[in-house]
Scaffold this motif. Structure first.
Motif: not given
Length: 266
Positions: A138, A209, A228-229, A232, A235-237, A241
């Motif tokens: 990621y 993208e 939904q992805r 994003k 992955h800032t969190d 996935d």
């Protein structure tokens, strides 16, 4: 006087391993991928090109390990059919240059082998196929500006996938969206021998993208998930996935990995 050599000192002939892959517009990654698999594929690599319109075909044709490029004529929007049919076409082509002792290894263009060292498995007549654990890389805030080869964060989930398989009667691709080759019923136990670095989600923001757009447009089954992805890629969190905390690639060896049953192909 003749000298006898113990078996331990004899040069073991490496097995004939033919690489198989199907590609489409992979110019940014395919040379790295062919280089890495080329170290393993003693019998060369055969490529199916799914109507690329970038430099992919040229890169493949000029690569020293590529024996042939099977050219697709028309890009088939029925991806469930194309996935298995393209793989079957390149397998059939490679089988023309194979014999009963040949091994095949199928890999996608965004997958790199890691830590494969157990060559003795190919000598074992009881081993008919060899699997690997596939991990998703990621993009994170700390490496968003680095190259994909510098990424170090993966999801703890992995898929166990058959990569190597013997040239056995009946091996084929024939099922919708088929990635893992159909093997004979009596294939026996399949050892897990190495890891795979899967860069599909970790190559670049632009690639992520484009992947989202591809699934949204051509794969109704996966469209909602990829919608939904969208936006994003980074992955800032620091979660995968699939909602789990990312781990460092090197930490997967410490036992933090998990093979989640709902972890699907896409």
């Amino acid at each position: 006087r003749r000298h006898s050599h113990s078996k331990n000192h004899m040069q073991i002939k490496p097995p004939k391993i033919i690489g198989l892959t199907k590609v489409r517009n992979e110019a940014s990654i395919i040379k790295d991928t062919l280089d890495r698999w080329g170290e393993i594929c003693t019998g060369g690599i055969y490529v199916y090109d799914d109507v690329s319109d970038d430099m992919t075909v040229n890169i493949c044709r000029t690569h020293p390990k590529v024996k042939d490029v099977v050219m697709g004529g028309v890009w088939d929007a029925d991806r469930e059919k194309a996935e298995w049919m393209n793989r079957q076409m390149v397998l059939a082509r490679a089988q023309q240059d194979a014999d009963a002792d040949t091994w095949f290894v199928y890999f996608d263009a965004d997958e790199h082998p890691y830590n494969f060292e157990d060559w003795g498995l190919f000598e074992n007549p009881d081993v008919k196929a060899i699997a690997a654990r596939l991990y998703d890389f990621y993009i994170t805030p700390s490496d968003v500006n680095k190259t994909y080869l510098e990424r170090e964060w993966v999801g703890p989930e992995f898929r166990t996938i058959v990569f190597f398989f013997r040239n056995l009667p009946g091996i084929r691709y024939h099922l919708p969206d088929q990635r893992i080759v159909t093997l004979p019923a009596n294939v026996g136990n399949i050892p897990i021998a190495f890891d795979i670095k899967h860069y599909g989600k970790g190559f670049s923001v632009a690639h992520h993208e484009a992947t989202c757009d591809y699934y949204i447009k051509f794969w109704p089954r996966y469209a909602d998930k990829w919608r939904q992805r969208k936006g994003k890629a980074v992955h800032t969190d620091m979660r995968s996935d699939f909602g789990n905390k990312l781990i460092k690639w090197n930490d997967r060896k410490a036992g933090f990995s998990l093979e989640a049953q709902p972890y699907g192909a896409n």
